[in-house]
Design an enzyme around this catalytic site. Structure first.
Site, PDB file in Angstrom:
ATOM      1  N   GLY A 128     -58.689 -12.278  -4.323  1.00 53.10           N
ATOM      2  CA  GLY A 128     -58.702 -12.555  -5.763  1.00 53.10           C
ATOM      3  C   GLY A 128     -57.415 -12.167  -6.466  1.00 53.10           C
ATOM      4  O   GLY A 128     -57.328 -12.249  -7.697  1.00 53.10           O
ATOM      5  N   SER A 131     -50.637 -14.201  -6.893  1.00 49.54           N
ATOM      6  CA  SER A 131     -49.506 -14.084  -7.827  1.00 49.54           C
ATOM      7  C   SER A 131     -49.742 -12.947  -8.811  1.00 49.54           C
ATOM      8  O   SER A 131     -48.807 -12.249  -9.204  1.00 49.54           O
ATOM      9  CB  SER A 131     -49.333 -15.405  -8.598  1.00 49.54           C
ATOM     10  OG  SER A 131     -49.034 -16.445  -7.713  1.00 49.54           O
ATOM     11  N   ASN A 239     -38.116  -7.288  -4.437  1.00 51.70           N
ATOM     12  CA  ASN A 239     -36.846  -7.853  -4.924  1.00 51.70           C
ATOM     13  C   ASN A 239     -35.907  -8.160  -3.755  1.00 51.70           C
ATOM     14  O   ASN A 239     -35.378  -9.269  -3.642  1.00 51.70           O
ATOM     15  CB  ASN A 239     -36.189  -6.879  -5.911  1.00 51.70           C
ATOM     16  CG  ASN A 239     -35.071  -7.531  -6.688  1.00 51.70           C
ATOM     17  OD1 ASN A 239     -35.200  -8.683  -7.106  1.00 51.70           O
ATOM     18  ND2 ASN A 239     -33.988  -6.826  -6.850  1.00 51.70           N
ATOM     19  N   ARG A 242     -37.221 -10.955  -1.683  1.00 42.78           N
ATOM     20  CA  ARG A 242     -36.913 -12.301  -2.225  1.00 42.78           C
ATOM     21  C   ARG A 242     -35.549 -12.770  -1.733  1.00 42.78           C
ATOM     22  O   ARG A 242     -35.388 -13.924  -1.337  1.00 42.78           O
ATOM     23  CB  ARG A 242     -36.900 -12.252  -3.755  1.00 42.78           C
ATOM     24  CG  ARG A 242     -38.280 -12.261  -4.296  1.00 42.78           C
ATOM     25  CD  ARG A 242     -38.366 -12.222  -5.803  1.00 42.78           C
ATOM     26  NE  ARG A 242     -39.791 -12.148  -6.091  1.00 42.78           N
ATOM     27  CZ  ARG A 242     -40.337 -11.588  -7.149  1.00 42.78           C
ATOM     28  NH1 ARG A 242     -39.576 -11.055  -8.068  1.00 42.78           N
ATOM     29  NH2 ARG A 242     -41.643 -11.576  -7.289  1.00 42.78           N
ATOM     30  N   GLU A 362     -43.655 -13.552  -1.546  1.00 41.04           N
ATOM     31  CA  GLU A 362     -42.683 -12.811  -2.371  1.00 41.04           C
ATOM     32  C   GLU A 362     -42.515 -13.470  -3.742  1.00 41.04           C
ATOM     33  O   GLU A 362     -41.452 -13.405  -4.346  1.00 41.04           O
ATOM     34  CB  GLU A 362     -41.303 -12.720  -1.686  1.00 41.04           C
ATOM     35  CG  GLU A 362     -41.335 -12.484  -0.203  1.00 41.04           C
ATOM     36  CD  GLU A 362     -41.218 -11.028   0.195  1.00 41.04           C
ATOM     37  OE1 GLU A 362     -41.134 -10.168  -0.693  1.00 41.04           O
ATOM     38  OE2 GLU A 362     -41.253 -10.768   1.412  1.00 41.04           O
ATOM     39  N   THR A 364     -44.228 -17.104  -5.686  1.00 40.14           N
ATOM     40  CA  THR A 364     -44.063 -18.558  -5.511  1.00 40.14           C
ATOM     41  C   THR A 364     -42.899 -19.053  -6.372  1.00 40.14           C
ATOM     42  O   THR A 364     -42.406 -18.347  -7.254  1.00 40.14           O
ATOM     43  CB  THR A 364     -45.342 -19.297  -5.965  1.00 40.14           C
ATOM     44  OG1 THR A 364     -45.508 -19.053  -7.372  1.00 40.14           O
ATOM     45  CG2 THR A 364     -46.584 -18.842  -5.219  1.00 40.14           C
TER      46      THR A 364
HETATM   47  C1  LIG Z   1     -47.111 -17.000   5.520  1.00 41.67           C
HETATM   48  C2  LIG Z   1     -47.470 -15.996   4.476  1.00 41.67           C
HETATM   49  C3  LIG Z   1     -47.215 -14.648   4.708  1.00 41.67           C
HETATM   50  C4  LIG Z   1     -47.576 -13.700   3.744  1.00 41.67           C
HETATM   51  N1  LIG Z   1     -47.394 -12.373   4.016  1.00 41.67           N
HETATM   52  C5  LIG Z   1     -47.864 -11.439   3.144  1.00 41.67           C
HETATM   53  C6  LIG Z   1     -47.801 -10.049   3.468  1.00 41.67           C
HETATM   54  O1  LIG Z   1     -47.311  -9.656   4.544  1.00 41.67           O
HETATM   55  N2  LIG Z   1     -48.288  -9.147   2.574  1.00 41.67           N
HETATM   56  C7  LIG Z   1     -48.843  -9.545   1.382  1.00 41.67           C
HETATM   57  O2  LIG Z   1     -49.266  -8.680   0.621  1.00 41.67           O
HETATM   58  N3  LIG Z   1     -48.931 -10.865   1.061  1.00 41.67           N
HETATM   59  C8  LIG Z   1     -48.465 -11.820   1.903  1.00 41.67           C
HETATM   60  N4  LIG Z   1     -48.557 -13.157   1.604  1.00 41.67           N
HETATM   61  C9  LIG Z   1     -49.205 -13.542   0.358  1.00 41.67           C
HETATM   62  C10 LIG Z   1     -48.255 -14.147  -0.668  1.00 41.67           C
HETATM   63  O3  LIG Z   1     -47.487 -13.146  -1.270  1.00 41.67           O
HETATM   64  C11 LIG Z   1     -49.128 -14.948  -1.666  1.00 41.67           C
HETATM   65  O4  LIG Z   1     -49.631 -16.067  -0.968  1.00 41.67           O
HETATM   66  C12 LIG Z   1     -48.341 -15.385  -2.885  1.00 41.67           C
HETATM   67  O5  LIG Z   1     -47.993 -14.290  -3.687  1.00 41.67           O
HETATM   68  C13 LIG Z   1     -49.141 -16.380  -3.740  1.00 41.67           C
HETATM   69  O6  LIG Z   1     -50.437 -15.931  -3.976  1.00 41.67           O
HETATM   70  P1  LIG Z   1     -51.666 -16.912  -3.673  1.00 41.67           P
HETATM   71  O7  LIG Z   1     -51.479 -17.487  -2.317  1.00 41.67           O
HETATM   72  O8  LIG Z   1     -52.917 -16.169  -3.957  1.00 41.67           O
HETATM   73  O9  LIG Z   1     -51.520 -18.126  -4.707  1.00 41.67           O
HETATM   74  P2  LIG Z   1     -52.016 -18.140  -6.230  1.00 41.67           P
HETATM   75  O10 LIG Z   1     -51.510 -16.962  -6.963  1.00 41.67           O
HETATM   76  O11 LIG Z   1     -53.487 -18.414  -6.269  1.00 41.67           O
HETATM   77  O12 LIG Z   1     -51.233 -19.426  -6.766  1.00 41.67           O
HETATM   78  C14 LIG Z   1     -51.662 -20.774  -6.498  1.00 41.67           C
HETATM   79  C15 LIG Z   1     -50.739 -21.715  -7.277  1.00 41.67           C
HETATM   80  O13 LIG Z   1     -50.805 -21.419  -8.686  1.00 41.67           O
HETATM   81  C16 LIG Z   1     -49.517 -21.119  -9.181  1.00 41.67           C
HETATM   82  N5  LIG Z   1     -49.621 -20.088 -10.218  1.00 41.67           N
HETATM   83  C17 LIG Z   1     -50.250 -18.871 -10.149  1.00 41.67           C
HETATM   84  N6  LIG Z   1     -50.124 -18.205 -11.299  1.00 41.67           N
HETATM   85  C18 LIG Z   1     -49.367 -18.992 -12.110  1.00 41.67           C
HETATM   86  C19 LIG Z   1     -48.861 -18.857 -13.435  1.00 41.67           C
HETATM   87  N7  LIG Z   1     -49.072 -17.754 -14.181  1.00 41.67           N
HETATM   88  N8  LIG Z   1     -48.152 -19.885 -13.967  1.00 41.67           N
HETATM   89  C20 LIG Z   1     -47.886 -21.003 -13.228  1.00 41.67           C
HETATM   90  N9  LIG Z   1     -48.337 -21.188 -11.978  1.00 41.67           N
HETATM   91  C21 LIG Z   1     -49.062 -20.194 -11.425  1.00 41.67           C
HETATM   92  C22 LIG Z   1     -48.722 -20.643  -7.964  1.00 41.67           C
HETATM   93  O14 LIG Z   1     -47.329 -20.801  -8.149  1.00 41.67           O
HETATM   94  C23 LIG Z   1     -49.272 -21.564  -6.887  1.00 41.67           C
HETATM   95  O15 LIG Z   1     -48.626 -22.808  -6.978  1.00 41.67           O
HETATM   96  C24 LIG Z   1     -48.183 -14.127   2.526  1.00 41.67           C
HETATM   97  C25 LIG Z   1     -48.413 -15.478   2.299  1.00 41.67           C
HETATM   98  C26 LIG Z   1     -48.071 -16.402   3.262  1.00 41.67           C
HETATM   99  C27 LIG Z   1     -48.361 -17.864   2.986  1.00 41.67           C
END
Ligand SMILES: Cc1cc2nc3c(=O)[nH]c(=O)nc-3n(C[C@H](O)[C@H](O)[C@H](O)COP(=O)(O)OP(=O)(O)OC[C@H]3O[C@@H](n4cnc5c(N)ncnc54)[C@H](O)[C@@H]3O)c2cc1C
Length: 383
Positions: A128, A131, A239, A242, A362, A364
């Site tokens: 849950g 981002s 940071n 990224r 890191e 999106t």
């Molecule tokens: C291959 C991979 C490795 C990873 N490794 C790690 C790890 O080691 N440790 C860890 O903690 N995490 C890890 N992650 C998680 C990663 O950091 C998250 O997937 C990322 O932060 C996005 O969160 P989410 O997938 O829940 O997408 P969401 O936050 O649900 O976003 C879905 C879409 O909505 C958009 N969005 C969300 N909020 C907004 C807003 N306010 N305004 C406009 N658009 C918005 C996003 O840009 C995206 O397009 C990994 C992810 C992947 C895919």
């Protein structure tokens, strides 16, 4: 000396590239197909400065300037996305323990990470809370001598191959009072947790795991930094993360360019090499331009940090541009290859899958835009 790099920096790039081409590149296809990773080779990889370069010499690291770390990440990205993401996460873990760990924690976790004997995960994201990482719900409830942790994390890179990690959880008192997001060192040897891989598209030699904590006990001595200081610690590491992702994307674009040139100069259609067709040249030139512009932004972000600036704006812009550009470069490289680009025996099939990752972890691309928009306009459009 080139326009962008000093003689010493160019020599670093050339020696790391030669090492990765000789030692790692020949292993990539088999590991990607078998979904395995050569963990035993990491000490040799770290000898180039990976992971160790981000840690001060006084704490056992190699203390490289950020531009050198950026070059290392670029070369890792050119060679193999799964390697790039693995050394990125290990580097984040090392930097956080170096910055916030006690002497005992550094002895137990940092020294073996720098030696490539222990590997750690970094667990912020939850089902849950992606981002909006600050909304995480994993709870660490105070109890005698430590915390009882309940909750789950998802997409955690390589957690299956690691024997400890940094968990970001919300500490709550015995009276349920929220004391804020806190970083905890969780050692498999003393704290039981569930871990399983979630099958995924890119970076096939890594695992992308769900971690589950079900009344998991974590000792109080494993608090990393301050209670309530976890998000600041995590975001500080993100940071540099990224910039690392941006530079990995530059390397991936460079690989797309090299493979496209190799292919279109060798394959002939209509009695001529593909390279002689204007529309093919257009695709190759676009890949080259995206690669060079990405490199400029990435090096600029690294130089800003080396000049003592926070570099947050520059790292966000590099992450946004280099990640999106790598996606476009990989799409074009695949097109240059025609049907061959969709076959697993061609490296561009892997570049195409791996490039899709560059715009998500890191922060999106959309989140980077919101950070940049706030910096430019003084208004947050986040909520
Ligand atoms: C291959 C991979 C490795 C990873 N490794 C790690 C790890 O080691 N440790 C860890 O903690 N995490 C890890 N992650 C998680 C990663 O950091 C998250 O997937 C990322 O932060 C996005 O969160 P989410 O997938 O829940 O997408 P969401 O936050 O649900 O976003 C879905 C879409 O909505 C958009 N969005 C969300 N909020 C907004 C807003 N306010 N305004 C406009 N658009 C918005 C996003 O840009 C995206 O397009 C990994 C992810 C992947 C895919």
């Amino acid at each position: 000396m080139s326009a962008l790099l000093s003689g010493e920096e160019l020599a670093l790039r050339d020696s790391v590239r030669a090492f990765l081409d000789r030692k790692i590149a020949p292993l990539v296809r088999d590991h990607e197909q078998a979904h395995t990773f050569p963990w035993d080779l990491l000490p040799e990889v770290y000898a180039c400065g990976y992971v160790r370069g981000g840690v001060p010499e006084a704490l056992g690291g190699d203390e490289f300037p950020m531009i050198a770390q950026a070059i290392l990440m670029e070369e890792a990205g050119r060679c193999w996305g799964s390697l790039r993401t693995t050394v990125n996460v290990q580097g984040m873990v090392a930097r956080i323990v170096a910055a916030a760990g006690t002497a005992e924690q550094r002895e137990r976790f940092l020294a073996p990470v720098l030696a490539g004997r222990r590997f750690g995960w970094f667990a912020l994201t939850e089902p849950g809370a992606g981002s909006d990482a600050g909304s995480l719900r994993t709870r660490a409830k105070r109890t005698a001598g430590g915390f009882i942790v309940n909750g789950s994390k998802i997409y955690i890179t390589n957690a299956l191959g690691c024997d400890f990690g940094i968990l970001f959880a919300r500490v709550v008192g015995e009276d349920d009072a929220d004391e804020g997001v806190t970083a905890l060192l969780v050692d498999r040897a003393e704290s039981a947790y569930g871990v399983h891989d979630i099958p995924h598209m890119p970076l096939r030699a890594t695992t992308s795991c769900e971690l589950t904590f079900d009344d998991t006990f974590v000792p109080e001595t494993n608090v990393l930094g301050e209670i309530g200081g976890g998000l600041a610690l995590g975001m500080g590491a993100v940071n540099v993360g990224r910039l690392n992702m941006a530079m990995g994307a530059v390397g991936l674009s460079q690989a797309c360019l090299e493979e496209s040139i190799r292919f279109c100069t060798q394959r002939e259609q209509f009695g001529k090499p593909l390279a002689a067709f204007q529309l093919v040249q257009q695709m190759v030139v676009e890949i080259a331009t995206l690669t060079e512009t990405s490199r400029l932004l990435g090096y600029q972000a690294a130089r800003a940090i080396d000049a003592g600036e926070p570099g947050r704006y520059e790292c966000s812009m590099a992450k946004l541009y280099c990640g999106e550009s790598a996606g476009r470069a990989a799409t074009l490289a695949l097109q240059v290859h025609g049907g061959a680009g969709l076959m697993e025996e061609s490296p561009v099939e892997r570049y195409f899958r791996d490039a899709r990752e560059a715009t998500i972890p890191e922060g999106t691309s959309q989140i980077q835009i919101l950070h940049l928009g706030k910096a430019l306009l003084g208004q947050s459009a986040m909520r």
